[in-house]
Design a protein around this motif. Structure first.
Motif, PDB file in Angstrom:
ATOM      1  N   GLU A 838       3.451   7.662  19.883  1.00 34.46           N
ATOM      2  CA  GLU A 838       2.767   8.753  19.190  1.00 34.46           C
ATOM      3  C   GLU A 838       3.764   9.602  18.382  1.00 34.46           C
ATOM      4  O   GLU A 838       3.473   9.983  17.237  1.00 34.46           O
ATOM      5  N   LEU A 839       4.912   9.871  18.960  1.00 34.62           N
ATOM      6  CA  LEU A 839       5.919  10.649  18.228  1.00 34.62           C
ATOM      7  C   LEU A 839       6.400   9.902  16.991  1.00 34.62           C
ATOM      8  O   LEU A 839       6.571  10.486  15.909  1.00 34.62           O
ATOM      9  N   LEU A 840       6.631   8.582  17.126  1.00 32.98           N
ATOM     10  CA  LEU A 840       7.086   7.798  15.993  1.00 32.98           C
ATOM     11  C   LEU A 840       6.034   7.755  14.903  1.00 32.98           C
ATOM     12  O   LEU A 840       6.330   7.859  13.700  1.00 32.98           O
ATOM     13  N   ASP A 841       4.761   7.594  15.293  1.00 33.55           N
ATOM     14  CA  ASP A 841       3.681   7.587  14.293  1.00 33.55           C
ATOM     15  C   ASP A 841       3.560   8.926  13.588  1.00 33.55           C
ATOM     16  O   ASP A 841       3.289   8.982  12.376  1.00 33.55           O
ATOM     17  N   GLU A 842       3.763  10.013  14.309  1.00 34.96           N
ATOM     18  CA  GLU A 842       3.679  11.332  13.692  1.00 34.96           C
ATOM     19  C   GLU A 842       4.804  11.513  12.663  1.00 34.96           C
ATOM     20  O   GLU A 842       4.595  12.077  11.575  1.00 34.96           O
ATOM     21  N   ILE A 843       6.006  11.024  13.000  1.00 36.26           N
ATOM     22  CA  ILE A 843       7.111  11.128  12.041  1.00 36.26           C
ATOM     23  C   ILE A 843       6.810  10.303  10.797  1.00 36.26           C
ATOM     24  O   ILE A 843       7.053  10.744   9.656  1.00 36.26           O
ATOM     25  N   ARG A 846       4.138  12.143   8.615  1.00 40.46           N
ATOM     26  CA  ARG A 846       4.675  13.267   7.859  1.00 40.46           C
ATOM     27  C   ARG A 846       5.597  12.807   6.729  1.00 40.46           C
ATOM     28  O   ARG A 846       5.645  13.430   5.671  1.00 40.46           O
ATOM     29  N   SER A 847       6.363  11.733   6.969  1.00 35.41           N
ATOM     30  CA  SER A 847       7.240  11.245   5.900  1.00 35.41           C
ATOM     31  C   SER A 847       6.459  10.677   4.731  1.00 35.41           C
ATOM     32  O   SER A 847       6.981  10.568   3.614  1.00 35.41           O
ATOM     33  N   GLY A 848       5.181  10.300   4.927  1.00 36.48           N
ATOM     34  CA  GLY A 848       4.368   9.774   3.836  1.00 36.48           C
ATOM     35  C   GLY A 848       3.650  10.832   3.040  1.00 36.48           C
ATOM     36  O   GLY A 848       2.975  10.508   2.052  1.00 36.48           O
ATOM     37  N   GLU A 849       3.747  12.087   3.435  1.00 40.85           N
ATOM     38  CA  GLU A 849       3.088  13.166   2.703  1.00 40.85           C
ATOM     39  C   GLU A 849       4.022  13.666   1.617  1.00 40.85           C
ATOM     40  O   GLU A 849       5.015  14.352   1.875  1.00 40.85           O
ATOM     41  N   GLY A 850       3.707  13.313   0.385  1.00 43.31           N
ATOM     42  CA  GLY A 850       4.594  13.639  -0.725  1.00 43.31           C
ATOM     43  C   GLY A 850       4.649  15.099  -1.077  1.00 43.31           C
ATOM     44  O   GLY A 850       5.577  15.539  -1.779  1.00 43.31           O
ATOM     45  N   GLU A 851       3.672  15.914  -0.632  1.00 45.07           N
ATOM     46  CA  GLU A 851       3.692  17.333  -0.979  1.00 45.07           C
ATOM     47  C   GLU A 851       4.700  18.125  -0.140  1.00 45.07           C
ATOM     48  O   GLU A 851       4.951  19.306  -0.415  1.00 45.07           O
ATOM     49  N   ARG A 852       5.253  17.516   0.891  1.00 47.25           N
ATOM     50  CA  ARG A 852       6.247  18.230   1.699  1.00 47.25           C
ATOM     51  C   ARG A 852       7.548  18.410   0.915  1.00 47.25           C
ATOM     52  O   ARG A 852       7.858  17.625   0.009  1.00 47.25           O
ATOM     53  N   GLU A 861      13.278  10.942   6.967  1.00 51.53           N
ATOM     54  CA  GLU A 861      13.787   9.592   6.706  1.00 51.53           C
ATOM     55  C   GLU A 861      15.004   9.298   7.590  1.00 51.53           C
ATOM     56  O   GLU A 861      15.163   8.189   8.103  1.00 51.53           O
ATOM     57  N   ARG A 862      15.866  10.287   7.787  1.00 48.42           N
ATOM     58  CA  ARG A 862      17.023  10.074   8.658  1.00 48.42           C
ATOM     59  C   ARG A 862      16.590   9.850  10.097  1.00 48.42           C
ATOM     60  O   ARG A 862      17.200   9.058  10.830  1.00 48.42           O
ATOM     61  N   LEU A 863      15.528  10.534  10.525  1.00 50.72           N
ATOM     62  CA  LEU A 863      15.021  10.302  11.867  1.00 50.72           C
ATOM     63  C   LEU A 863      14.498   8.883  12.026  1.00 50.72           C
ATOM     64  O   LEU A 863      14.738   8.216  13.042  1.00 50.72           O
ATOM     65  N   LEU A 864      13.782   8.383  11.001  1.00 48.75           N
ATOM     66  CA  LEU A 864      13.253   7.015  11.074  1.00 48.75           C
ATOM     67  C   LEU A 864      14.381   5.994  11.087  1.00 48.75           C
ATOM     68  O   LEU A 864      14.316   4.975  11.785  1.00 48.75           O
TER      69      LEU A 864
END
Length: 867
Positions: A838-843, A846-852, A861-864
Motif C-alpha cells: 500500500e505504501l509503494l502504491d501510494e508513492i 503521487r509521483s504520477g500527479e503532474g500538478e505536484r 522518484e528517488r524514493l521509487l
C-alpha cells in the motif's frame, strides 16, 4: 543540368571559400593517412639520436638500427606514394553539399526536366533555386577526418610522438651529430675530433646532471662521489684526458688516457682537462658530504604507564636515512646495595630505532623517541645513552654519551614497589633467587596485615612455591623470565587495586576537588583535580566491569531488577563536563551541589551496579552511536513532516494522524528498551513533534534554522565519539572510523541543505548519514567481537542488562558486543507485506500527479529508485 566539373562561378560564388577549405582538408586527410608510417619512423629515429642512445651501445648496433630506420623510411615513402590519391574539386563539392540540408549545391546546378514552357513551373523552379542558393550561403567548411586508428590499431604513431616529446625535454639536437663519428667514414672525421662529457651527482643529493659541453665557466663545484663520464670521437689519439680528481686510474676500455670512453668518480678537488683540438679544462672544487649529527634536546619525560619520551635533534646536509638509540647499563653509577650487590648477569644493550619523519625534509628535524622500558631489568637504573644516525652515503654521526635514568613505571603502593624491587633483583642475577624467595616469604608471613584480599596473597604464594622449587635445582633463563612476568602482574594488581581501592581513590579525588572549590583554588589546580577525578571515575568503572565478570550470577539477578536506573559512561562524562563548566564560570555553589549529586550517584552505583558490572569502552561507544542514530532518525522524520506540510498545506488531519501513528510506534519501542529508552524518547523523539507544531505556527524559516542547529549538534557529537572510538589499528575499527567520517560529511551536507531551505536534499543527506552510522556500528561490533574471541576484550553485555534485552535504534535485539541482527520481526503485524504494498502504491500514485511541485516529484522518484 550543369556538371560539377564545369559549374558556373556565379553559382558557386557563395561557397567559394568553404569549398576551397574543404578541398585543402581532404588533401591533409589523404596525406596523413598515406604517410603516417613514414612520419612515425622519422620521429622514432630522431628521438633515439637526440637522447644519445647511439653513444650507449656498440657501433655495430648503431649501424644495424640505422639500416632498419632507412628501410622503414623507404617502405613508408613507397606506401604513401602508392596510396595517395589527390582529391578533386567535384569530390570536395560532394562532401560540402552532403553537409548541407537538402543538397543545395546540386539543386542550384540542376535544370528542370519538364515544364520548361509552363510559366507556373518556371516560377516555381526559380523560387526553389533561390531558396537553395540562399541556403548555400550557410555553408561551412567540412573538417577533415585525420583519424587513422583503423590503419594503426596499436597506436604506434602516438608511441613515436611520445618518444619525440621525451627527447625534446631530456635530449639535445647536438647529440644527433655524434652518430656521424661512429666509424672511419664519418662526416665529422674530416672536420676534426670531438668529445662529450657528463657529470652525474650521487642520487641521494637530488642534484641535476651537468652536460660538460654546455659548461663555459673555468671552475665547477662538484659534490663528492660524483661520476664523470667522457666520450672521445674522431681519430684515436687525437684527444686525451688528464685529471687529478679521482686519485686512481680512470676506468676505461683501455688503460690509456686516449681511450674513447672514460669514467671515474670525483674524490678530491683538482683539474680535469681534455687535451687536443677543441679540448677544454675545468678546475673542479669538491663539496664534501658532511657527516650527520644527532643531539638529545629537551627533558626526558615519562608517563604514568612508563612510556619514556626522549626528544632529539638530527641534521645532515642531504638528509638523514636512519638512526638508532643504544642504551647500556652504567654499572659504575648503580647503587650496588641489596639485590644489586651481586655481579649482574650479562645482558645485551638495548637498541631501538629512532623515529624518522614520514614526509618532509630530513635535512633537519626534531623527533621524540617513545618507548616503554618498564619491564626491562634496567628500568629506573642509570644507563648510558648514545644515539647514532646514518646518511645515504653511509656516514654516521654519534651523540655524546650521557648517563640518564632509564624511565619506567613508578609504583606508589608499598607492597607493589616491594614486588618490583624483588623482581629487579631476580632479573639482575639468577644467583639472587634464594634471597628473593626469603624476602617474599617474610612478606607473606602475616598476610592479613599487608593484603586487602586473598587474591594477591594466593598469587604470591604460587610464585613463592615455584621460585623455591626452581632455586633448589638451579634457576634457568626461561624460569627467570616466567617468574619475572608473574611478579610484574602481581605488582600491577596491587598497584591498581580492586573495587574498594578504586572507590577509595574516587572518594579521595571528590573530597580534594570539593575542598579546592571551598578554598578558592586557582584555575590550574582545579583543572588538575578535575582530571584526577575523571581518571578515578574511569578506573572505578573498569573495576566495576571486572567485578561484573567475576560475579556473573549476581549480575544476572541485578539485571532483573526493574527499578534499577541505568547510567552510561557518557552520562557520567556529561555530568563532569557540567561541573567543570560551572567552576569555570565561577558558580562554585552550583558546582558543589552537582559534585555532591555525582558522589551520591557513584555510591548508589556501588550498591546496585557494583555487582552487576559496568560498561566496557566498546559498549559505551556502541551506546553513544545508537543514541546519535536515534536522534538522527527523529530529526529526519521531522524534516520529512515539514516537507509534507510544504507541499500539502491542506492535509493537516492526515499529517496529524500520521504523527499519532509514529508516536504510538515510538512508545512501543520505548517500552521494549527500558528506562533509558524512555528518557531518550522524552529528550529526543517526543521533542520533535512539539517543535514541529511550534514551527508550523511561527513560520518555516525559524524552524528550519532550529533543525539545522540540531543537525550541527549531532555532527559535533559524532565527531567527539569518533575521536574516542575503540578498536584502533584493527580492520573493523578502521572501517568503522571511515563510515563515521562519511556520516559526518553527510550530516554537514544536511545542515547546509536545511539552512538553504532544501528539505529534499537534506532528507537525502540524512538518509546517507543514517546508513553510514549503521555501517559504522556493524563494523565496530565485528571488531569488538573479534577482540573478545582473542581474549583481549571484555564482555559485550551492557551494565546490568542481558544481551537479549538490548535494543538497537530500530528496536531490534543488538546481541552481544553490539552486533546488529535479530530473527524477530521488525513490524509486529501479521499483514506487513500488504502494508508495504500500500505504501509503494501510494508513492507511485503521487509521483504520477503532474500538478505536484517538481521538487516533490523528484523526491518521490528517488524514493521509487531506492525501494
Amino acid at each position: 543540368m550543369a556538371s560539377r566539373e564545369n559549374a558556373p562561378d556565379d553559382i558557386l560564388k557563395p561557397v567559394k571559400w568553404p569549398l576551397r577549405l574543404t578541398l585543402w582538408g581532404m588533401v591533409a586527410e589523404r596525406i596523413t593517412r598515406a604517410f603516417w608510417p613514414l612520419w612515425s619512423v622519422i620521429l622514432v629515429t630522431l628521438a633515439a639520436l637526440m637522447l644519445g642512445l647511439q653513444d650507449l651501445v656498440a657501433v655495430e648496433w648503431v649501424w644495424g638500427a640505422g639500416l632498419l630506420a632507412v628501410l622503414g623510411g623507404l617502405w613508408g615513402l613507397w606506401r604513401g606514394v602508392t596510396r595517395l590519391r589527390w582529391p578533386r574539386r567535384p569530390e570536395a563539392m560532394v562532401r560540402l553539399d552532403a553537409s548541407l540540408r537538402g543538397n543545395p549545391i546540386q539543386a542550384a546546378l540542376d535544370s528542370p526536366a519538364i515544364g520548361a514552357g509552363d510559366p507556373g513551373s518556371r516560377a516555381l523552379w526559380a523560387a526553389h533555386q533561390a531558396r537553395m542558393r540562399a541556403r548555400m550561403a550557410e555553408a561551412r567548411a567540412v573538417e577533415p577526418d585525420l583519424r587513422v586508428s583503423r590503419a594503426d590499431p596499436f597506436a604506434l604513431r602516438y608511441v613515436a610522438l611520445l618518444a619525440f616529446l621525451v627527447a625534446l625535454v631530456f635530449g639535445s639536437f647536438l647529440r644527433v651529430s655524434s652518430v656521424t663519428a661512429m666509424g672511419p667514414a664519418g662526416a665529422d672525421l674530416a672536420s676534426g675530433p670531438a668529445w662529450e662529457g657528463w657529470m652525474e651527482p650521487p642520487g641521494y643529493t637530488r642534484l641535476p646532471s651537468v652536460y660538460l659541453n654546455d659548461v663555459t665557466a673555468a671552475a665547477l663545484d662538484v659534490p663528492a662521489g660524483a661520476r664523470i663520464t667522457l666520450r672521445l670521437y674522431g681519430e684515436v689519439g687525437a684527444l686525451s684526458v688528464s685529471e687529478s680528481i679521482s686519485g686512481t686510474a680512470p676506468v676505461a676500455t683501455e688503460s690509456d688516457p686516449t681511450a674513447t670512453a672514460q669514467a671515474f668518480d670525483v674524490a678530491r678537488s683538482g683539474r680535469l682537462e681534455i687535451e687536443g683540438p677543441g679540448g677544454r679544462g675545468w678546475d673542479l672544487d669538491v663539496t664534501p658530504d658532511a657527516a650527520p649529527s644527532v643531539t638529545r634536546s629537551g627533558e626526558i619525560e615519562a608517563s604514568y604507564e612508563g612510556d619514556a619520551q626522549i626528544p632529539f635533534d638530527a641534521r645532515d646536509d642531504y638528509g638523514v636515512a636512519a638512526g638508532r638509540a643504544t642504551l647500556v647499563l652504567a654499572l659504575d653509577e648503580v647503587d650496588r646495595r641489596y639485590g644489586l650487590a651481586t655481579e649482574p648477569d650479562p645482558r645485551d644493550a638495548i637498541e631501538v630505532p629512532l623515529p624518522m619523519p614520514i614526509a618532509g625534509d630530513r635535512a633537519q628535524f626534531t623527533e621524540t623517541l617513545i618507548e616503554n622500558f618498564s619491564e626491562h631489568p634496567w628500568a629506573n637504573l642509570p644507563v648510558r645513552l648514545e644515539m647514532e644516525v646514518t646518511d645515504e652515503a653511509g656516514q654516521t654521526g654519534l651523540s655524546a654519551p650521557e648517563v640518564i635514568t632509564l624511565p619506567g613505571r613508578r609504583f606508589f603502593d608499598p607492597m607493589a614497589a616491594a614486588m618490583i624491587d624483588q623482581r629487579r633483583a631476580l632479573l639482575w642475577s639468577r644467583a639472587n633467587a634464594r634471597d628473593v624467595a626469603q624476602v617474599l616469604r617474610a612478606v607473606a608471613h602475616r598476610p592479613d596485615d599487608v593484603f586487602r584480599s586473598a587474591v594477591p596473597y594466593l598469587r604470591l604464594r604460587t610464585i613463592l612455591r615455584r621460585l623455591e622449587g626452581f632455586a633448589a635445582e638451579g634457576l634457568t633463563v626461561d624460569q627467570q623470565t616466567e617468574l619475572a612476568a608473574a611478579l610484574w602482574d602481581l605488582a600491577l594488581l596491587l598497584e591498581e587495586g580492586d573495587l574498594a581501592d578504586a572507590m577509595e581513590r574516587l572518594q579521595r579525588a571528590q573530597d580534594r576537588l570539593s575542598e579546592a572549590m571551598r578554598n578558592g583554588a586557582s584555575e590550574q589546580e582545579i583543572a588538575e583535580l578535575m582530571q584526577e577525578l575523571r581518571e578515578a571515575t574511569d578506573d572505578y568503572m573498569r573495576q566495576l566491569s571486572r567485578q561484573a565478570q567475576q560475579d556473573g550470577e549476581q549480575g544476572d539477578q541485578m539485571a532483573q531488577d526493574q527499578n534499577m536506573v541505568e547510567m552510561s559512561q557518557n552520562d557520567l562524562q556529561r555530568m563532569m563536563d557540567r561541573i567543570q563548566e560551572l567552576m569555570e564560570q565561577g558558580r562554585m555553589a552550583e558546582a558543589q551541589e552537582a559534585l555532591e549529586q555525582l558522589r551520591q550517584m557513584m555510591e548508589n552505583m556501588q550498591v546496585t551496579q557494583g555487582q552487576g558490572g559496568g560498561q566496557t569502552p566498546g559498549e559505551q561507544a556502541m551506546e553513544g552511536l545508537g543514541e546519535t542514530l536515534r536522534d538522527q532518525q527523529g530529526l529526519s522524520d521531522e524534516a520529512f513532516r515539514q516537507l509534507q506540510e510544504q507541499f500539502n498545506p491542506g492535509q493537516q488531519g492526515q499529517g496529524e494522524q500520521g504523527q499519532q501513528g509514529q508516536q504510538g510506534e515510538g512508545q512501543d519501542g520505548q517500552q521494549g528498551q527500558g528506562g533509558q529508552g524512555q528518557q531518550q524518547g522524552q529528550g529526543q523523539g517526543q521533542g520533535a513533534p512539539d517543535q514541529g507544531q511550534q514551527g508550523e505556527g511561527q513560520g518555516g524559516g525559524s524552524l528550519r534554522d532550529q533543525l539545522a542547529d540540531r543537525q550541527q549538534g549531532l555532527r559535533d557529537e559524532l565527531n567527539r565519539q569518533s575521536r574516542n572510538l575503540p578498536g584502533a589499528g584493527t580492520e573493523g575499527g578502521e572501517a568503522a572510523r571511515e563510515a563515521l567520517r562519511r556520516a559526518e560529511e553527510a550530516m554537514d551536507g544536511a545542515e547546509q541543505a536545511l539552512r538553504e531551505d532544501d528539505l529534499a536534499g537534506a532528507l537525502d543527506d540524512q538518509s546517507r548519514a543514517m546508513e553510514a552510522l549503521r555501517e559504522g556500528m556493524r563494523n565496530l561490533g565485528e571488531a569488538l567481537a573479534q577482540q573478545q574471541q582473542q581474549g583481549q576484550g571484555q564482555q559485550g553485555a551492557a551494565q546490568g542488562t542481558e544481551p537479549g534485552q538490548q535494543r538497537d535504534p530500530l528496536g531490534r535485539n543488538s546481541g552481544s558486543n553490539g552486533q546488529l541482527g535479530t530473527d524477530e520481526n521488525m513490524v509486529q503485524d501479521e499483514d506487513v507485506y500488504r502494508r508495504a504494498r500500500e505504501l509503494l502504491d501510494e508513492i507511485r500514485r503521487r509521483s504520477g500527479e503532474g500538478e505536484r511541485p517538481q521538487e516533490e516529484l523528484d523526491y518521490l522518484e528517488r524514493l521509487l529508485e531506492r525501494f
